[in-house]
Scaffold this motif. Structure first.
Motif: not given
Length: 408
Positions: A295-301
């Motif tokens: 989810s953190g990576g998705g937020a970055l993208v």
């Protein structure tokens, strides 16, 4: 998790009624919040004022939440929640009178935001702990996910009503609905019974009333997750508080800035709802640590793509992705805390979560709002991406089994 297992907490009639009342209250709250943000923007055209408004609404939680957590651990949570709903009626009632008399100015909007922030500083951690008190401990994870789903469904519906009020420039019906939603929720709470009783204060509880001791009582992995949650709240969450200014810069023929703002807030809520639903099905299948990293990576993208588009609809889709990822990260972090800490400190730990959830975005919005007079909002938000990326790598290196292992 099957659909039946996901919905199992609803077999608890008290919890089901809680969701109904909470949903109506959240719809009214978000409709009012969207309307006030737009009124403040129209009156001032200032990102600094938007930042100040976010600070007035959210920052009081930093001061209030610790006290609220201690109270939630020592007194009847259901009675506290009911009392707070009656108190919550006062700000929208004031807005209703000001709107009908034509006296709704920026000073009143800020004053109401401060009052609402203080009330929510008590209400938010108590509501979170109450969710875990209405159902059996084995169903707390499902209850948290269901509560988050309905919360974000309401957060998606609320801006629609707020957008209609903005388009028609008719705000008093919205404030009236918010008053009635709190009264309805208080009435529902009066009929419920808690499945757990807060423990009486003991020497151990008094000792853990020291907030540094409460934080130190957490496992190392839980501390890392809270820091990660804090970074996302500081660097990414302020985008939602500054949406009116961002909506002005998007290009769509035939769509006013007000309509663009309403569309963005709708997609924000839509994305959050999808994030909550996804988490409820993924939690039993994957380690919470994996979901937090994803989810953190998705937020970055999502943040990077949102800042890359100047067209309304592509930006709205990316905003939905960002909102869903941030919400998923918050849900999993909350579930880890709800199920991983003892009941006698759960209120205080969750109030720490509330301090981050509400207070840190306020500081970020104020800081970014002030700097936006000299530097582009897009540049300021992009500057936070490397910090979140670095912490994502740190979290990814943690051992998933550390969530269930006891520390020596």
């Amino acid at each position: 998790m099957t659909i039946r297992e996901t919905l199992r907490p609803l077999s608890n009639t008290g919890f089901a009624w809680y969701l109904v009342g909470n949903t109506g209250s959240i719809v009214g709250t978000w409709a009012q919040r969207v309307a006030l943000l737009w009124i403040a923007w129209e009156l001032t055209q200032s990102t600094t004022v938007l930042g100040l408004l976010a600070m007035a609404d959210l920052l009081p939680s930093v001061a209030i939440a610790p006290l609220a957590g201690t109270i939630a651990d020592r007194y009847d949570r259901l009675s506290l929640a009911k009392m707070l709903q009656w108190v919550s009626v006062l700000p929208p009632m004031l807005l209703l009178g000001l709107s009908l008399s034509g006296q709704l100015g920026i000073e009143w909007i800020v004053a109401v935001a401060v009052a609402t922030g203080v009330i929510n500083g008590f209400d938010h951690p108590i509501r979170m702990v109450l969710v875990g008190s209405l159902v059996e401990r084995a169903r707390v994870g499902g209850a948290v996910a269901l509560n988050s789903m309905t919360f974000n469904l309401a957060r998606m519906i609320g801006p629609v009503f707020g957008g209609l009020a903005i388009a028609e420039k008719l705000f008093w019906p919205l404030f009236l609905f918010n008053c009635l939603s709190y009264i309805g929720f208080a009435t529902i709470l009066a009929r419920l019974k808690s499945s757990t009783v807060p423990q009486k204060a003991t020497e151990h509880m008094v000792a853990t009333g020291n907030w540094s001791a409460v934080f130190c009582s957490l496992k190392s992995v839980q501390k890392y997750l809270l820091v990660y949650f804090l970074l996302i709240a500081l660097c990414f969450r302020p985008v939602f508080e500054l949406l009116p200014a961002l909506a002005e810069k998007l290009n769509v023929y035939g769509v006013t800035a007000a309509d663009g703002f309403s569309i963005l807030t709708f997609f924000q809520g839509f994305g959050a709802t999808i994030g909550a639903i996804s988490v409820s099905f993924l939690l039993p299948r994957f380690s919470p640590l994996y979901l937090i990293v994803a989810s953190g990576g998705g937020a970055l993208v999502g943040m990077t793509l949102f800042l890359s588009f100047d067209g309304l609809y592509m930006a709205a889709i990316c905003l939905a992705m960002l909102s869903g990822a941030i919400l998923a990260n918050g849900i999993v972090t909350q579930v880890v805390l709800q199920t991983g800490v003892p009941d006698h400190v759960r209120g205080r730990v969750l109030s720490l979560y509330t301090m981050i959830f509400r207070g840190i975005p306020a500081l970020g919005a104020l800081f970014i709002g002030i700097l936006a007079d000299a530097v582009s909002l897009h540049v300021l938000f992009l500057a936070g991406c490397p910090l979140v990326l670095a912490m994502t790598f740190v979290i990814a290196r943690l051992n998933p089994q550390s969530l269930t292992e006891r520390e020596v």
